[in-house]
Design a protein around this motif. Structure first.
Motif, short mmCIF file in Angstrom:
data_model
loop_
_atom_site.label_atom_id
_atom_site.label_comp_id
_atom_site.label_asym_id
_atom_site.label_seq_id
_atom_site.Cartn_x
_atom_site.Cartn_y
_atom_site.Cartn_z
N SER A 19 61.35 74.84 65.55
CA SER A 19 61.97 73.89 66.48
C SER A 19 61.56 74.13 67.92
CB SER A 19 63.50 73.99 66.36
OG SER A 19 63.95 75.27 66.79
N VAL A 21 59.31 74.11 71.23
CA VAL A 21 58.34 73.19 71.83
C VAL A 21 57.40 74.01 72.72
CG1 VAL A 21 57.99 71.19 73.31
CG2 VAL A 21 59.96 71.29 71.76
N GLN A 23 53.90 73.92 75.25
CA GLN A 23 53.01 73.07 76.04
C GLN A 23 51.84 73.91 76.55
OE1 GLN A 23 54.79 71.36 79.54
NE2 GLN A 23 53.04 70.05 79.98
N ASP A 66 51.70 69.15 73.45
CA ASP A 66 51.82 68.38 74.68
C ASP A 66 53.16 68.52 75.37
OD1 ASP A 66 53.30 67.19 72.77
OD2 ASP A 66 52.32 65.23 72.86
N GLY A 67 54.01 69.42 74.87
CA GLY A 67 55.32 69.60 75.47
C GLY A 67 56.36 68.66 74.92
N GLU A 68 56.00 67.82 73.93
CA GLU A 68 56.94 66.89 73.33
C GLU A 68 57.19 67.22 71.86
OE1 GLU A 68 58.54 64.64 74.96
OE2 GLU A 68 57.49 64.94 76.87
N ARG A 69 56.17 67.66 71.16
CA ARG A 69 56.28 67.94 69.73
C ARG A 69 56.77 69.37 69.50
NH1 ARG A 69 51.27 65.25 70.24
NH2 ARG A 69 51.12 63.28 69.08
N THR A 70 57.58 69.56 68.49
CA THR A 70 57.95 70.90 68.06
C THR A 70 56.86 71.46 67.17
OG1 THR A 70 59.09 70.12 66.08
CG2 THR A 70 60.39 70.25 68.13
N LEU A 106 58.95 75.83 75.94
CA LEU A 106 59.91 74.99 76.64
C LEU A 106 61.28 75.10 75.99
CD1 LEU A 106 57.77 71.78 77.24
CD2 LEU A 106 58.03 73.79 78.70
N ASP A 109 65.92 71.51 77.35
CA ASP A 109 65.85 70.52 78.42
C ASP A 109 64.44 70.41 78.99
OD1 ASP A 109 65.68 72.97 79.53
OD2 ASP A 109 67.26 72.67 81.03
N ARG A 110 63.46 70.92 78.24
CA ARG A 110 62.05 70.78 78.57
C ARG A 110 61.64 71.51 79.86
NH1 ARG A 110 62.46 69.38 74.10
NH2 ARG A 110 61.50 67.59 73.06
#
Length: 754
Positions: A19, A21, A23, A66-70, A106, A109-110
């Motif tokens: 889970s 993330v 980047q 890319d900082g979006e996908r787990t 990340l 909250d990214r």
């Protein structure tokens, strides 16, 4: 990408790794490059200037971070795209990226969460940095048993302290000082020297270097005599200045060649390694070049320039008359030629030759892959730890392991020599530096490795696990081996040079300068004691005897006349003159009688050229004939000062020595006591190093004869008649006795003697 540090888990054991993330750092700049039949991608970390290589599968995984996908989403996407990575593979790859600070983990909250400080390898702590990492296949999974969270925390702390210690010691041994902008210097030098890296200049370089090698090869003896003068302490300052100038030219060669190919040059400066000054230039951006031959040319540019200078120096040495200029040219050739090939072009050192070999064989990061492979093989052999899957395949995997083994052995010898030289040169401070070097390059890495093995698997209660028991057993064996090698007597034997000679051999020499008028024997004749062998003649000596006899008679007559005249004082003077002439006459008579040479013992004539003596003019002391008995021979043993105690122990215990002579003859003889005094005189001509013997000799002052460089003691071992007939006079060989030194002392003495 090459994994050179231990993985650290994301914090929080309750967090599901899939889970997380990740980047990739935006500072990474990727470019594709063909490598054989596949495509690789080079990542330039613009913050540090380091370069990393990725395989096609790794690059595809990087593009998904890319900082979006787990990591779970990335794993499923890779499998849909045909990249059959497991979840463990994806997690391990993400760990590697974060440990090398190429990616960020990340939070929900990214926001970027800083990663932990990774430990450095011993090589990195010593000032070395990887400039290219590559892996065609990802690591399939962890080979070691899983650790508990507490064990991992303790391990991370130990590694952190170990890394800090290595960096501290590394700063004491290696210091780097940037001094100038290499790009600006290369830009100024390029118009004047850039042509050196074109094809016409390279052809001219090949002709020049070939001519220099031909000159040295054809004058090897004279040139080696010049080169040996490098150890003259009066020339050390000149040699140090020349070394610094040549190494500065070497680095400028790298910079100009890089600029010739359009590569940006970094800082230039000086680095002190064990207080030895070494110039350096940063041409890391050469990895951006697509053509491999351009990268190889930049890596070899320094050696290329120095070899040209060495060839010019060899030609200058050939043309110059004997003098300082000729000798200086020989020293320039030594530093710019053989020394450069041994150091900079050596693929076993992490210098120019290593990077060229790595690029030519298409094995990026050859050193890291090889040492990881070698370490895994050692762990599998000693602790049965399963070997992890290697990112290299086929012959490249085996070559990397062999290269690592050769590199480790060479660097141990190389670094030991440097440390010993510094300890000898700098006395007390040098010993401190030697201790620090031993700690950094030996003790601390060994302790870290032992800690890793000790904590591979948690133990249950007070019972040690398999790895801990095996580690204790190996340490015990090593301790006993070291104790035996340093304390117990060596199982090897000492060797004492020997030569066969006749017992009480008569060597007839010319008593005066004279002609040989008669020879009464031939080679092989049996003679008895008192037999006349030959006669010499010197007419000047007979004439001088007759003149002295006349002068003596005159002085005696004067003495009688003065006494009759009662001139007693004058009579006494004349009598004294007559007595002096009589003594001189007796000496001449003795010399004339000695020209009839007779045998002083019974035996055979062993001189082969007796028929060539007749009519010859011989000088005083020249050997004429030898008389000896073939059944009466002995072994003359030559004992050096450092072998004295061992020989005395062996002879005191009445040991029978084993003797092996040249030609394959092996005999035995009881050891005898040493003669009471040492001597520098050469005991037998066959023992001199000038004729292939074991003893070093030198010319006597104001004489053409040789003497021993070091004084030697002697012992005579008689042989029985049968053994005497089986050996030849003049045969040399070795006598073996037990060694009283430890194995370590024996090796140390051997190294010091070289």
């Amino acid at each position: 990408m090459d994994d050179q540090t231990n993985h650290s888990t994301p914090d929080g054991a309750s967090v599901d790794p899939l889970s997380v993330v990740v980047q990739v750092d935006p500072a990474l700049e990727f470019s594709s490059r063909g490598q054989g039949t596949q495509t690789v991608y080079v990542a330039n970390d613009r913050r540090t200037g380091k370069f990393y290589r990725f395989g096609a599968r790794e690059y595809h995984a990087v593009t998904l971070m890319d900082g979006e996908r787990t990591l779970g989403v990335i794993c499923r996407q890779l499998q849909r795209d045909g990249v059959l990575w497991s979840e463990v593979d994806v997690i391990a790859f993400a760990k590697e990226l974060t440990q090398h600070r190429l990616a960020m983990v990340l939070t929900a909250d990214r926001q970027a969460r800083p990663t932990g400080q990774t430990s450095q390898s011993a090589d990195q702590a010593a000032g070395e940095t990887d400039t290219a990492n590559s892996e065609s296949e990802p690591v399939a999974g962890e080979s070691a048993p899983a650790k508990t969270a507490s064990a991992k925390t303790a391990s991370a702390g130990a590694k952190r302290w170990g890394g800090m210690a290595l960096r501290t010691f590394g700063g004491l041994l290696t210091q780097r000082f940037p001094l100038a902008d290499g790009d600006r210097i290369a830009t100024k030098l390029l118009p004047g020297f850039g042509f050196l890296f074109g094809i016409p200049a390279m052809v001219a370089w090949a002709v020049l270097v070939g001519a220099g090698v031909g000159v040295v090869w054809s004058n090897a003896d004279a040139f080696s005599a010049e080169v040996r003068r490098v150890f003259d302490q009066q020339l050390w300052l000149v040699l140090a200045v020349m070394w610094c100038v040549l190494k500065l030219v070497h680095e400028c060669g790298h910079a100009v060649c890089a600029k010739f190919h359009g590569v940006r040059v970094g800082r230039m400066g000086i680095m002190f390694f064990l207080f030895a000054p070494l110039a350096y230039v940063d041409v890391t951006d050469a990895w951006k070049l697509v053509r491999r031959r351009d990268r190889v040319q930049i890596a070899l540019a320094g050696v290329y320039v120095e070899l040209a200078i060495g060839a010019v120096a060899a030609l200058l040495w050939w043309f110059c008359p004997v003098g300082f200029t000729k000798h200086l040219a020989a020293q320039v050739f030594l530093v710019a030629g053989p020394a450069t090939l041994l150091v900079n072009a050596n693929p076993l050192l992490r210098l120019d030759g290593y990077y060229v070999l790595s690029d030519l064989l298409e094995i990026p990061n050859l050193r890291a892959h090889g040492r990881k492979r070698l370490g895994a093989m050692i762990e599998a052999l000693l602790f049965r730890i399963p070997m992890p899957e290697s990112p290299l395949t086929g012959w490249r995997r085996d070559f990397a392991g062999i290269h690592a083994l050769c590199s480790v052995v060479f660097q141990i010898v190389w670094m030991s020599g440097l440390v010993f030289a510094v300890a000898t040169w700098a006395k007390g401070f040098g010993i401190l530096i030697a201790v620090i070097a031993a700690m950094m390059w030996g003790v601390l890495p060994l302790l870290r490795w032992m800690y890793k093995i000790w904590t591979l698997e948690p133990r249950t209660g007070l019972v040690l696990n398999f790895y801990q028991r095996r580690l204790i057993g190996i340490c015990t064996v090593v301790y006993l081996g070291v104790q035996y090698a340093t304390v117990q007597s060596s199982p090897l034997a000492r060797r004492v040079p020997v030569v066969v000679q006749f017992q009480e051999e008569q060597i007839a020499r010319a008593p005066v300068d004279a002609f040989v008028t008669s020879v009464f024997v031939r080679c092989g004749d049996r003679v008895e004691r008192g037999t006349l062998l030959l006669e010499l003649e010197k007419p000047e000596l007979v004439l001088q005897r007759d003149q002295l006899m006349d002068q003596r008679d005159v002085e005696l007559a004067k003495a009688i006349q003065y006494r009759q005249r009662s001139e007693l004082a004058l009579s006494k003077v004349a009598q004294q003159n007559a007595e002096s002439l009589a003594r001189r006459l007796a000496e001449i008579d003795e010399q004339i009688d000695s020209m009839r040479i007779v045998a002083t013992r019974a035996g055979k004539i062993t001189t082969p050229a007796t028929n060539q003596l007749l009519g010859r003019y011989v000088q005083q002391g020249e050997e004429l004939l030898r008389v000896s008995d073939p059944q009466e021979k002995e072994i003359l043993a030559i004992v050096a000062e450092d072998t004295l105690e061992a020989y005395n122990k062996a002879s005191a215990s009445k040991q029978v020595a084993s003797i092996r002579l040249r030609g394959g003859v092996s005999i035995t003889a009881p050891l005898q006591d040493l003669q009471p005094s040492a001597s520098r005189s050469l005991p037998h001509p066959a023992l001199a190093a000038t004729v292939g013997g074991p003893l070093a000799v030198q010319m006597r002052q104001q004489s053409e004869s040789n003497e021993l460089v070091h004084p030697q003691l002697r012992s005579v071992l008689p042989l029985d008649p049968l053994t005497s007939l089986a050996v030849q006079s003049g045969q040399i060989g070795r006598l073996t006795i037990p060694d009283d030194r430890s194995l370590v002392s024996r090796i140390w003495d051997h190294l010091q003697s070289r």
